[in-house]
Scaffold this motif. Structure first.
Motif, PDB file in Angstrom:
ATOM      1  N   LYS A  15      39.993  46.541 -29.707  1.00  0.00           N
ATOM      2  CA  LYS A  15      39.677  45.273 -28.748  1.00  0.00           C
ATOM      3  C   LYS A  15      39.370  45.939 -27.225  1.00  0.00           C
ATOM      4  O   LYS A  15      38.241  45.635 -26.499  1.00  0.00           O
ATOM      5  N   GLY A  16      40.209  46.855 -26.766  1.00  0.00           N
ATOM      6  CA  GLY A  16      40.132  47.422 -25.616  1.00  0.00           C
ATOM      7  C   GLY A  16      39.078  48.341 -25.610  1.00  0.00           C
ATOM      8  O   GLY A  16      38.189  48.391 -24.493  1.00  0.00           O
ATOM      9  N   THR A  17      38.762  49.303 -26.568  1.00  0.00           N
ATOM     10  CA  THR A  17      37.514  49.900 -26.610  1.00  0.00           C
ATOM     11  C   THR A  17      36.174  49.491 -26.626  1.00  0.00           C
ATOM     12  O   THR A  17      35.439  49.526 -25.867  1.00  0.00           O
ATOM     13  N   THR A  33      45.178  41.108 -20.860  1.00  0.00           N
ATOM     14  CA  THR A  33      46.354  40.960 -20.451  1.00  0.00           C
ATOM     15  C   THR A  33      47.345  42.021 -20.569  1.00  0.00           C
ATOM     16  O   THR A  33      48.310  42.066 -19.763  1.00  0.00           O
ATOM     17  N   ARG A  38      50.931  45.710 -17.869  1.00  0.00           N
ATOM     18  CA  ARG A  38      51.256  47.386 -17.692  1.00  0.00           C
ATOM     19  C   ARG A  38      51.171  47.314 -16.389  1.00  0.00           C
ATOM     20  O   ARG A  38      52.230  48.364 -15.611  1.00  0.00           O
ATOM     21  N   GLY A  59      57.360  42.709 -28.897  1.00  0.00           N
ATOM     22  CA  GLY A  59      57.235  41.421 -28.984  1.00  0.00           C
ATOM     23  C   GLY A  59      56.320  40.890 -28.054  1.00  0.00           C
ATOM     24  O   GLY A  59      55.753  41.492 -27.231  1.00  0.00           O
ATOM     25  N   GLY A  85      43.297  40.421 -25.682  1.00  0.00           N
ATOM     26  CA  GLY A  85      44.659  40.091 -25.835  1.00  0.00           C
ATOM     27  C   GLY A  85      44.944  38.927 -25.468  1.00  0.00           C
ATOM     28  O   GLY A  85      46.050  38.623 -25.349  1.00  0.00           O
ATOM     29  N   ARG A  88      47.120  34.790 -27.672  1.00  0.00           N
ATOM     30  CA  ARG A  88      47.699  35.426 -28.840  1.00  0.00           C
ATOM     31  C   ARG A  88      48.704  34.501 -29.614  1.00  0.00           C
ATOM     32  O   ARG A  88      49.130  34.746 -30.423  1.00  0.00           O
ATOM     33  N   ARG A 122      46.985  57.499 -29.848  1.00  0.00           N
ATOM     34  CA  ARG A 122      46.375  56.880 -28.662  1.00  0.00           C
ATOM     35  C   ARG A 122      46.950  57.661 -27.352  1.00  0.00           C
ATOM     36  O   ARG A 122      48.245  57.790 -27.257  1.00  0.00           O
ATOM     37  N   TYR A 132      41.847  56.847 -25.028  1.00  0.00           N
ATOM     38  CA  TYR A 132      41.261  57.878 -26.043  1.00  0.00           C
ATOM     39  C   TYR A 132      42.251  58.216 -27.167  1.00  0.00           C
ATOM     40  O   TYR A 132      43.210  57.517 -27.459  1.00  0.00           O
ATOM     41  N   ARG A 166      55.001  45.503 -33.727  1.00  0.00           N
ATOM     42  CA  ARG A 166      53.776  44.642 -33.085  1.00  0.00           C
ATOM     43  C   ARG A 166      52.927  44.145 -34.473  1.00  0.00           C
ATOM     44  O   ARG A 166      52.424  43.346 -34.006  1.00  0.00           O
TER      45      ARG A 166
HETATM   46  P1  AP5 Z   1      42.166  50.128 -28.582  1.00  0.00           P
HETATM   47  O1  AP5 Z   1      40.772  49.947 -28.290  1.00  0.00           O
HETATM   48  O2  AP5 Z   1      43.045  50.655 -27.520  1.00  0.00           O
HETATM   49  O3  AP5 Z   1      42.717  48.928 -29.424  1.00  0.00           O
HETATM   50  P2  AP5 Z   1      43.424  47.711 -29.165  1.00  0.00           P
HETATM   51  O4  AP5 Z   1      43.053  46.840 -30.072  1.00  0.00           O
HETATM   52  O5  AP5 Z   1      42.953  47.388 -27.678  1.00  0.00           O
HETATM   53  O6  AP5 Z   1      44.821  48.087 -29.017  1.00  0.00           O
HETATM   54  P3  AP5 Z   1      46.197  47.650 -28.001  1.00  0.00           P
HETATM   55  O7  AP5 Z   1      47.235  48.095 -28.736  1.00  0.00           O
HETATM   56  O8  AP5 Z   1      45.801  47.736 -26.520  1.00  0.00           O
HETATM   57  O9  AP5 Z   1      46.417  46.095 -28.494  1.00  0.00           O
HETATM   58  P4  AP5 Z   1      47.363  45.295 -28.392  1.00  0.00           P
HETATM   59  O10 AP5 Z   1      46.802  43.919 -28.648  1.00  0.00           O
HETATM   60  O11 AP5 Z   1      48.725  45.573 -29.283  1.00  0.00           O
HETATM   61  O12 AP5 Z   1      48.103  45.403 -26.933  1.00  0.00           O
HETATM   62  P5  AP5 Z   1      47.902  44.756 -25.332  1.00  0.00           P
HETATM   63  O13 AP5 Z   1      47.750  45.900 -24.507  1.00  0.00           O
HETATM   64  O14 AP5 Z   1      46.960  43.687 -25.693  1.00  0.00           O
HETATM   65  O15 AP5 Z   1      42.134  51.404 -29.778  1.00  0.00           O
HETATM   66  C1  AP5 Z   1      43.398  51.999 -30.079  1.00  0.00           C
HETATM   67  C2  AP5 Z   1      43.034  53.416 -30.562  1.00  0.00           C
HETATM   68  O16 AP5 Z   1      42.085  53.672 -31.569  1.00  0.00           O
HETATM   69  C3  AP5 Z   1      42.531  54.240 -29.080  1.00  0.00           C
HETATM   70  O17 AP5 Z   1      43.167  55.319 -29.392  1.00  0.00           O
HETATM   71  C4  AP5 Z   1      41.024  54.306 -29.366  1.00  0.00           C
HETATM   72  O18 AP5 Z   1      40.540  55.333 -28.811  1.00  0.00           O
HETATM   73  C5  AP5 Z   1      41.190  54.418 -31.085  1.00  0.00           C
HETATM   74  N1  AP5 Z   1      39.740  53.709 -31.736  1.00  0.00           N
HETATM   75  C6  AP5 Z   1      39.404  52.581 -31.249  1.00  0.00           C
HETATM   76  N2  AP5 Z   1      38.342  52.288 -31.997  1.00  0.00           N
HETATM   77  C7  AP5 Z   1      38.259  53.415 -32.993  1.00  0.00           C
HETATM   78  C8  AP5 Z   1      37.173  53.623 -34.067  1.00  0.00           C
HETATM   79  N3  AP5 Z   1      36.269  52.867 -34.310  1.00  0.00           N
HETATM   80  N4  AP5 Z   1      37.779  54.657 -34.919  1.00  0.00           N
HETATM   81  C9  AP5 Z   1      38.589  55.600 -34.430  1.00  0.00           C
HETATM   82  N5  AP5 Z   1      39.626  55.401 -33.543  1.00  0.00           N
HETATM   83  C10 AP5 Z   1      39.219  54.196 -32.619  1.00  0.00           C
HETATM   84  O19 AP5 Z   1      49.273  44.191 -25.167  1.00  0.00           O
HETATM   85  C11 AP5 Z   1      50.508  45.221 -25.263  1.00  0.00           C
HETATM   86  C12 AP5 Z   1      51.651  44.190 -25.037  1.00  0.00           C
HETATM   87  O20 AP5 Z   1      51.342  43.064 -24.095  1.00  0.00           O
HETATM   88  C13 AP5 Z   1      52.130  43.155 -26.175  1.00  0.00           C
HETATM   89  O21 AP5 Z   1      52.589  43.598 -27.243  1.00  0.00           O
HETATM   90  C14 AP5 Z   1      52.911  41.964 -25.506  1.00  0.00           C
HETATM   91  O22 AP5 Z   1      54.128  42.399 -25.282  1.00  0.00           O
HETATM   92  C15 AP5 Z   1      51.992  41.914 -24.330  1.00  0.00           C
HETATM   93  N6  AP5 Z   1      51.082  40.894 -24.199  1.00  0.00           N
HETATM   94  C16 AP5 Z   1      49.852  41.152 -23.996  1.00  0.00           C
HETATM   95  N7  AP5 Z   1      49.054  39.945 -24.093  1.00  0.00           N
HETATM   96  C17 AP5 Z   1      49.701  38.991 -24.227  1.00  0.00           C
HETATM   97  C18 AP5 Z   1      49.772  37.668 -24.242  1.00  0.00           C
HETATM   98  N8  AP5 Z   1      48.419  37.131 -24.232  1.00  0.00           N
HETATM   99  N9  AP5 Z   1      50.912  36.913 -24.653  1.00  0.00           N
HETATM  100  C19 AP5 Z   1      52.020  37.478 -24.809  1.00  0.00           C
HETATM  101  N10 AP5 Z   1      52.184  38.903 -24.645  1.00  0.00           N
HETATM  102  C20 AP5 Z   1      51.169  39.741 -24.477  1.00  0.00           C
END
Ligand code: AP5
Length: 208
Positions: A15-17, A33, A38, A59, A85, A88, A122, A132, A166
């Motif tokens: 999602k982030g990428t 989010t 963070r 969580g 994000g 959720r 990551r 990365y 997660r």
């Molecule tokens: P990346 O793009 O970083 O993946 P992502 O889906 O963004 O993963 P996140 O772990 O950031 O998502 P998340 O939803 O768990 O965490 P968030 O920060 O939102 O890619 C991942 C890796 O893969 C990278 O190394 C990248 O380079 C690699 N990659 C990407 N594409 C690739 C490909 N095609 N091939 C190979 N490699 C690839 O949330 C964190 C925490 O915040 C949550 O756990 C929760 O506690 C809280 N939080 C956030 N939002 C909320 C909300 N709305 N409600 C409640 N709590 C929340």
């Protein structure tokens, strides 16, 4: 082009990428989010202090902490927005529907084994939030952000034990949003495995 886009998908699905590329190449404002929380933790704000424990264990931060924050951020954006994000939970999705019309929800579908591999490899930038991967997307200089030169770090919630929690939390709370947006006729599911460029080509096609 679709205006308001939600990125759905499990942790590590990209999602982030992909959201970052939609922002830099197509001009969307990306609201993450995870990045906001963070930053709040790093700065020791009241929100960060409350959120830290939930985040470290994998969580979800309670809805009442996050919904108000997102409403405020969305109201400041003019033009197309990418929500990474959020929502959720169904409660967050209902709250969002009162603020904006979601034109499209992109669901990035990736197998669990690939997610675990991506998350544990990551590395993230604490300053500009660039991400990365040690194997598939390494920085030019080991341990250093290509974009801003900061030292990269491994997120606490990217350690193997927390990643499993997660994934469980995602299945219980966020997975139902796929049916939620499908029912509204807004869902596009994209197979999120392949190179980042290959997936971005499919994402671009979906938003146009
Ligand atoms: P990346 O793009 O970083 O993946 P992502 O889906 O963004 O993963 P996140 O772990 O950031 O998502 P998340 O939803 O768990 O965490 P968030 O920060 O939102 O890619 C991942 C890796 O893969 C990278 O190394 C990248 O380079 C690699 N990659 C990407 N594409 C690739 C490909 N095609 N091939 C190979 N490699 C690839 O949330 C964190 C925490 O915040 C949550 O756990 C929760 O506690 C809280 N939080 C956030 N939002 C909320 C909300 N709305 N409600 C409640 N709590 C929340």
């Amino acid at each position: 082009m679709k205006s308001n886009i939600v990125l759905l998908g499990p942790p590590g699905s990209g999602k982030g990428t992909q959201g970052e590329r939609l922002g830099s190449e197509l001009g969307y404002t990306r609201l993450s989010t995870g990045d906001m929380l963070r930053e709040a933790v790093r700065n020791g704000t009241p929100l960060g202090i409350k959120a830290k424990g939930y985040m470290d264990s994998g969580g979800l931060v309670p809805n009442d902490l996050i919904i108000g924050l997102m409403k405020e951020k969305i109201s400041e954006v003019s033009g197309g927005v990418i929500l990474d994000g959020f929502p959720r939970t169904v409660e967050q999705a209902d709250a969002l529907a009162k603020e904006v019309d979601v034109d499209l929800a992109i669901n990035l579908d990736v197998e669990d084994a690939e997610l675990v591999q991506r998350l544990t490899n990551r590395r993230s930038c604490p300053k500009c939030n660039a991400v990365y991967h040690l194997i598939s997307n390494p920085p030019a200089d080991e341990g250093v952000c290509d974009k801003c030169g900061s030292r990269l770090y491994q997120r606490d919630d990217d350690k193997a034990a927390t990643v499993q929690n997660r994934l469980r939390v995602y299945r219980e709370n966020t997975f139902p949003l796929i049916a939620y947006y499908e029912k509204k006729g807004k869902l596009a599911t994209i197979m999120g495995e392949g190179t980042i460029d290959e997936i971005f080509a499919k994402v671009k096609e979906a938003v146009q």
